[in-house]
Enzyme design. Structure first.
Site, PDB file in Angstrom:
ATOM      1  N   ARG A  86       0.846  -1.202   0.000  1.00 33.75           N
ATOM      2  CA  ARG A  86       0.000   0.000   0.000  1.00 33.75           C
ATOM      3  C   ARG A  86       0.878   1.248   0.000  1.00 33.75           C
ATOM      4  O   ARG A  86       0.604   2.209  -0.724  1.00 33.75           O
ATOM      5  CB  ARG A  86      -0.945   0.009   1.204  1.00 33.75           C
ATOM      6  CG  ARG A  86      -2.031  -1.052   1.138  1.00 33.75           C
ATOM      7  CD  ARG A  86      -2.987  -0.937   2.320  1.00 33.75           C
ATOM      8  NE  ARG A  86      -3.781   0.291   2.254  1.00 33.75           N
ATOM      9  CZ  ARG A  86      -4.452   0.786   3.278  1.00 33.75           C
ATOM     10  NH1 ARG A  86      -4.410   0.191   4.462  1.00 33.75           N
ATOM     11  NH2 ARG A  86      -5.165   1.892   3.143  1.00 33.75           N
ATOM     12  N   CYS A 115      -1.138   6.676   8.755  1.00 30.59           N
ATOM     13  CA  CYS A 115      -1.484   5.375   8.177  1.00 30.59           C
ATOM     14  C   CYS A 115      -2.580   5.625   7.157  1.00 30.59           C
ATOM     15  O   CYS A 115      -2.531   6.609   6.426  1.00 30.59           O
ATOM     16  CB  CYS A 115      -1.910   4.394   9.263  1.00 30.59           C
ATOM     17  SG  CYS A 115      -3.314   4.982  10.251  1.00 30.59           S
TER      18      CYS A 115
END
Length: 281
Positions: free
Chosen positions: A178, A234
Site C-alpha cells: 500500500r 497510516c
C-alpha cells in the site's frame, strides 16, 4: 509503568474501583461485529468503546475515514464509560492492539496519563484461560475534563508545509504494498505522502503477537534521529497509533500523529502522491 501491560496485571485489576477496562474490538467493514463480540464475551467489568461511534467523528469531505471525534462528544463518551481524570484505563482488542492504541492516543491527547494497552489481546486472554463474561455493566458516569495536548497532533496543512524540510521524518505505518502504491484495497488513490518512509505497524509485534520490548522497538527505528520531529500516519489515523506507542517505547519524544492520514491527504486534489520506496530516513 510502560504503555503496555501484561494480561496477568490486567487480571489483578478486575473489580478495582479506580480502573476501567475498555474493550475496543472492531472489524473494518463490519461495524457491529466488535460490539457483538463484546456482548458475547469480554473481560469481566469491561466497558465497550466503539471505534466509529465513540472514538471517531462522522466521515466528511475531509478528515479521513476515521476523523478525530469532537472533544466534547469524546469526553461525554468517556464519562459515560466511567472514565474520569484519575481513572486508570486499560484498553484491549483482538487486532494486535490497533484499536486499543487509538483509545490510548486519544486519552493521551486529552491530557490523561494513566492509560495502557493490554499485551497480546483478547484471543490470547481466552486461550490463557483467564475469566470472561457476557454480563454487560452500566458504569456510574463520572466527570472527565480534557486538557488537550495540541503538540501531539498535526493537520494536513502542516504536513504540506513540512514536505521536504530538514529536521522532520514522516512515517507511513501501512503495509509495504500500500505504501509503495502497488495495491490499495480501501482508499481511492494508491501511494504515499512524498518523503515518507515505511514502517509497518505490525512489525512492532513479535511472531506470537505480543508487543516487542523497548530495545526491540529501538532496533526497528535505529536509523532514525531522535532529535528530529517524527510525524506518523497510516490509512485513517488508527493503525498509526501503535507506531506512536512503539516510538515512545523506543525512546523517541518528538512524535506527532497526522490523524487524518492518507485518506485525508488524498481528499485534497492538489496534494502530491508518491509511489515506490523512499530510501532516506
Amino acid at each position: 509503568m510502560n504503555n503496555i501491560v501484561s494480561m496477568a496485571w490486567v487480571k489483578e485489576q478486575i473489580g478495582a474501583p479506580d480502573v476501567v477496562i475498555a474493550d475496543c474490538r472492531f472489524v473494518l467493514g463490519k461495524p457491529e461485529a466488535g460490539r457483538e463480540a463484546y456482548e458475547a464475551s469480554h473481560i469481566p467489568g469491561a466497558v465497550y468503546l466503539d471505534l466509529e461511534k465513540d472514538l471517531s467523528a462522522p466521515v466528511d469531505e475531509h478528515g479521513g475515514r476515521h476523523p478525530l471525534p469532537d472533544i466534547f462528544d469524546l469526553t461525554v463518551a468517556l464519562s459515560r464509560a466511567g472514565i474520569g481524570n484519575e481513572t486508570k484505563v486499560v484498553a484491549y482488542d483482538d487486532q494486535g492492539g490497533a484499536m486499543a492504541s487509538r483509545l490510548w492516543w486519544l486519552l493521551k491527547y486529552l491530557g490523561h496519563e494513566q492509560v495502557y494497552v493490554m499485551d497480546e489481546g483478547f484471543d490470547a486472554w481466552t486461550h490463557a484461560g483467564y475469566p470472561v463474561t457476557d454480563e454487560v455493566i452500566e458504569p456510574a458516569p463520572v466527570k472527565f475534563l480534557a486538557v488537550v495536548e495540541h503538540s501531539m497532533l498535526v493537520e494536513m496543512d502542516q504536513v504540506q508545509e513540512l514536505l521536504g524540510k530538514e529536521g522532520v521524518t514522516l512515517i507511513d505505518s501501512r503495509e509495504a504494498p500500500r505504501y509503495r502504491g502497488e495495491a490499495e484495497p480501501i482508499d481511492r488513490a494508491a501511494g504515499h505522502i512524498p518523503g515518507a518512509i515505511n514502517r509497518f505497524w505490525k512489525d512492532g509485534l513479535s511472531a506470537s503477537g505480543s508487543w516487542k520490548d523497548g530495545a526491540e522497538q529501538a532496533e526497528r527505528f535505529s536509523d532514525l534521529d531522535k532529535n528530529r520531529d517524527i510525524i506518523v500516519y497510516c490509512g485513517s489515523g488508527v493503525t498509526a497509533t501503535p507506531n506512536v506507542i512503539a516510538l515512545q517505547e523506543a525512546g523517541f519524544t518528538n512524535v506527532k500523529l497526522y490523524a487524518g492520514s492518507w485518506s485525508d491527504w488524498i481528499s485534497y486534489s492538489e496534494n502530491p502522491v508518491a509511489t515506490g520506496d523512499e530510501k532516506k530516513a
